[in-house]
Design an enzyme around this catalytic site. Structure first.
Site, short mmCIF file in Angstrom:
data_model
loop_
_atom_site.label_atom_id
_atom_site.label_comp_id
_atom_site.label_asym_id
_atom_site.label_seq_id
_atom_site.Cartn_x
_atom_site.Cartn_y
_atom_site.Cartn_z
N PRO A 9 1.28 15.34 -38.85
CA PRO A 9 0.35 16.47 -38.99
C PRO A 9 0.50 17.24 -40.29
O PRO A 9 1.60 17.48 -40.77
CB PRO A 9 0.70 17.36 -37.79
CG PRO A 9 2.06 16.94 -37.37
CD PRO A 9 2.17 15.49 -37.70
N ASN A 10 -0.64 17.61 -40.83
CA ASN A 10 -0.77 18.43 -42.04
C ASN A 10 -0.45 17.69 -43.33
O ASN A 10 -0.60 18.25 -44.42
CB ASN A 10 0.08 19.72 -41.94
CG ASN A 10 -0.32 20.56 -40.75
OD1 ASN A 10 -1.49 20.88 -40.59
ND2 ASN A 10 0.62 20.89 -39.87
N ARG A 17 -1.48 21.86 -49.86
CA ARG A 17 -0.63 22.55 -48.89
C ARG A 17 0.71 22.94 -49.52
O ARG A 17 1.49 22.07 -49.92
CB ARG A 17 -0.37 21.58 -47.74
CG ARG A 17 0.60 22.07 -46.73
CD ARG A 17 1.03 20.95 -45.80
NE ARG A 17 1.94 21.47 -44.80
CZ ARG A 17 2.80 20.74 -44.13
NH1 ARG A 17 2.86 19.44 -44.31
NH2 ARG A 17 3.59 21.30 -43.25
N TYR A 22 5.86 21.04 -51.29
CA TYR A 22 5.51 19.63 -51.07
C TYR A 22 4.96 18.91 -52.31
O TYR A 22 4.70 17.71 -52.24
CB TYR A 22 4.51 19.52 -49.91
CG TYR A 22 5.07 20.04 -48.60
CD1 TYR A 22 6.19 19.44 -48.03
CD2 TYR A 22 4.50 21.13 -47.95
CE1 TYR A 22 6.72 19.91 -46.83
CE2 TYR A 22 5.02 21.61 -46.75
CZ TYR A 22 6.13 20.99 -46.20
OH TYR A 22 6.66 21.46 -45.02
N ASN A 72 6.92 9.73 -41.90
CA ASN A 72 7.17 11.16 -42.05
C ASN A 72 6.48 11.82 -40.86
O ASN A 72 5.27 12.03 -40.88
CB ASN A 72 6.60 11.69 -43.37
CG ASN A 72 6.92 13.16 -43.57
OD1 ASN A 72 7.32 13.84 -42.63
ND2 ASN A 72 6.75 13.64 -44.79
N ALA A 75 5.92 17.95 -38.62
CA ALA A 75 6.44 18.90 -37.62
C ALA A 75 6.86 18.21 -36.32
O ALA A 75 7.75 18.72 -35.61
CB ALA A 75 5.39 19.97 -37.33
N GLU A 96 12.95 7.25 -41.75
CA GLU A 96 12.31 8.58 -41.71
C GLU A 96 12.36 9.21 -43.10
O GLU A 96 13.40 9.17 -43.76
CB GLU A 96 13.06 9.45 -40.70
CG GLU A 96 12.49 10.85 -40.57
CD GLU A 96 13.13 11.61 -39.40
OE1 GLU A 96 13.28 11.02 -38.30
OE2 GLU A 96 13.48 12.78 -39.59
N HIS A 98 11.28 12.75 -45.46
CA HIS A 98 10.74 14.11 -45.60
C HIS A 98 10.67 14.44 -47.08
O HIS A 98 11.64 14.15 -47.82
CB HIS A 98 11.61 15.14 -44.88
CG HIS A 98 11.67 14.88 -43.41
ND1 HIS A 98 10.61 15.14 -42.58
CD2 HIS A 98 12.62 14.31 -42.65
CE1 HIS A 98 10.92 14.76 -41.36
NE2 HIS A 98 12.14 14.25 -41.38
N ARG A 105 15.95 24.70 -45.33
CA ARG A 105 14.83 25.50 -44.83
C ARG A 105 15.18 26.14 -43.47
O ARG A 105 16.34 26.20 -43.10
CB ARG A 105 13.58 24.61 -44.78
CG ARG A 105 13.23 24.04 -46.17
CD ARG A 105 12.01 23.16 -46.14
NE ARG A 105 10.84 23.93 -45.75
CZ ARG A 105 9.69 23.38 -45.36
NH1 ARG A 105 9.57 22.06 -45.32
NH2 ARG A 105 8.67 24.14 -45.03
C1 DQA Z 1 8.17 17.64 -43.68
C2 DQA Z 1 9.16 18.68 -43.16
C3 DQA Z 1 8.74 19.24 -41.80
O1 DQA Z 1 9.66 20.22 -41.35
C4 DQA Z 1 7.37 19.88 -41.90
O2 DQA Z 1 6.93 20.30 -40.63
C5 DQA Z 1 6.36 19.01 -42.57
C6 DQA Z 1 6.75 18.19 -43.71
C7 DQA Z 1 8.51 17.16 -45.11
O3 DQA Z 1 8.01 16.12 -45.50
O4 DQA Z 1 9.26 17.83 -45.83
O5 DQA Z 1 5.18 19.05 -42.23
O6 DQA Z 1 8.21 16.52 -42.83
#
Ligand code: DQA
Length: 148
Positions: A9-10, A17, A22, A72, A75, A96, A98, A105
């Site tokens: 998501p997102n 964003r 990011y 990835n 959230a 995985e 990020h 954070r």
């Molecule tokens: C994320 C880190 C997560 O905590 C966050 O909710 C994201 C992006 C990252 O790529 O740093 O949406 O996965």
């Protein structure tokens, strides 16, 4: 090798964003750079969804089609037993990623429900993390050292 790259998501909003966290690249740019980097080493197929069930379905459908997964979960990393169970259940080696270093954070980002069912985790290197994940996953799949 066929690799599925799943983004949660997102991440479809990358580029716009919170660029200070990011970066300024869009997801399409990141995936295109990853495809170029993979070249003839791997075929990259990508999938992004904001919807937990769609992500679970994509992972489950990867069985017998793909050799491995880069994910990835965004959230859902911190909340989703369903995504974790999908990764464990599909049996495919999964890395995985990020973009940010989640340990720098908020504390709610420090726990990953998905990492324990992955081969490993890469974080904090921005979009280069996807390339690092690909090298790590291909080395794992080929039972080789990186650079060999
Ligand atoms: C994320 C880190 C997560 O905590 C966050 O909710 C994201 C992006 C990252 O790529 O740093 O949406 O996965």
């Amino acid at each position: 090798m066929k690799i599925l790259v799943v983004n949660g998501p997102n991440l479809g909003l990358l580029g716009k964003r919170e660029p200070e966290i990011y970066g300024s690249e869009t997801l399409a740019e990141i995936i295109s750079r990853l495809r170029g980097y993979a070249a003839d080493r791997a075929e990259i197929q990508d999938f992004q969804s904001d919807i937990e069930g769609e992500i679970v379905h994509a992972i489950g459908s990867a069985m017998n089609v793909f050799d491995g997964i880069i994910i990835n979960p965004a959230a859902y990393t911190h909340t989703s037993v369903a995504v974790r169970d999908a990764i464990a259940g599909c049996g495919l080696p999964t890395v995985e990623v990020h973009l940010s270093n989640v340990h720098k954070r908020e504390s709610f980002r420090h726990e990953s429900l998905t990492a324990p069912v992955c081969v490993g985790q890469i974080m904090g290197f921005g979009s280069n993390g996807y390339q690092l994940a690909l090298d790590a996953l291909l080395a794992h799949l080929n039972n080789r050292k990186i650079g060999e």
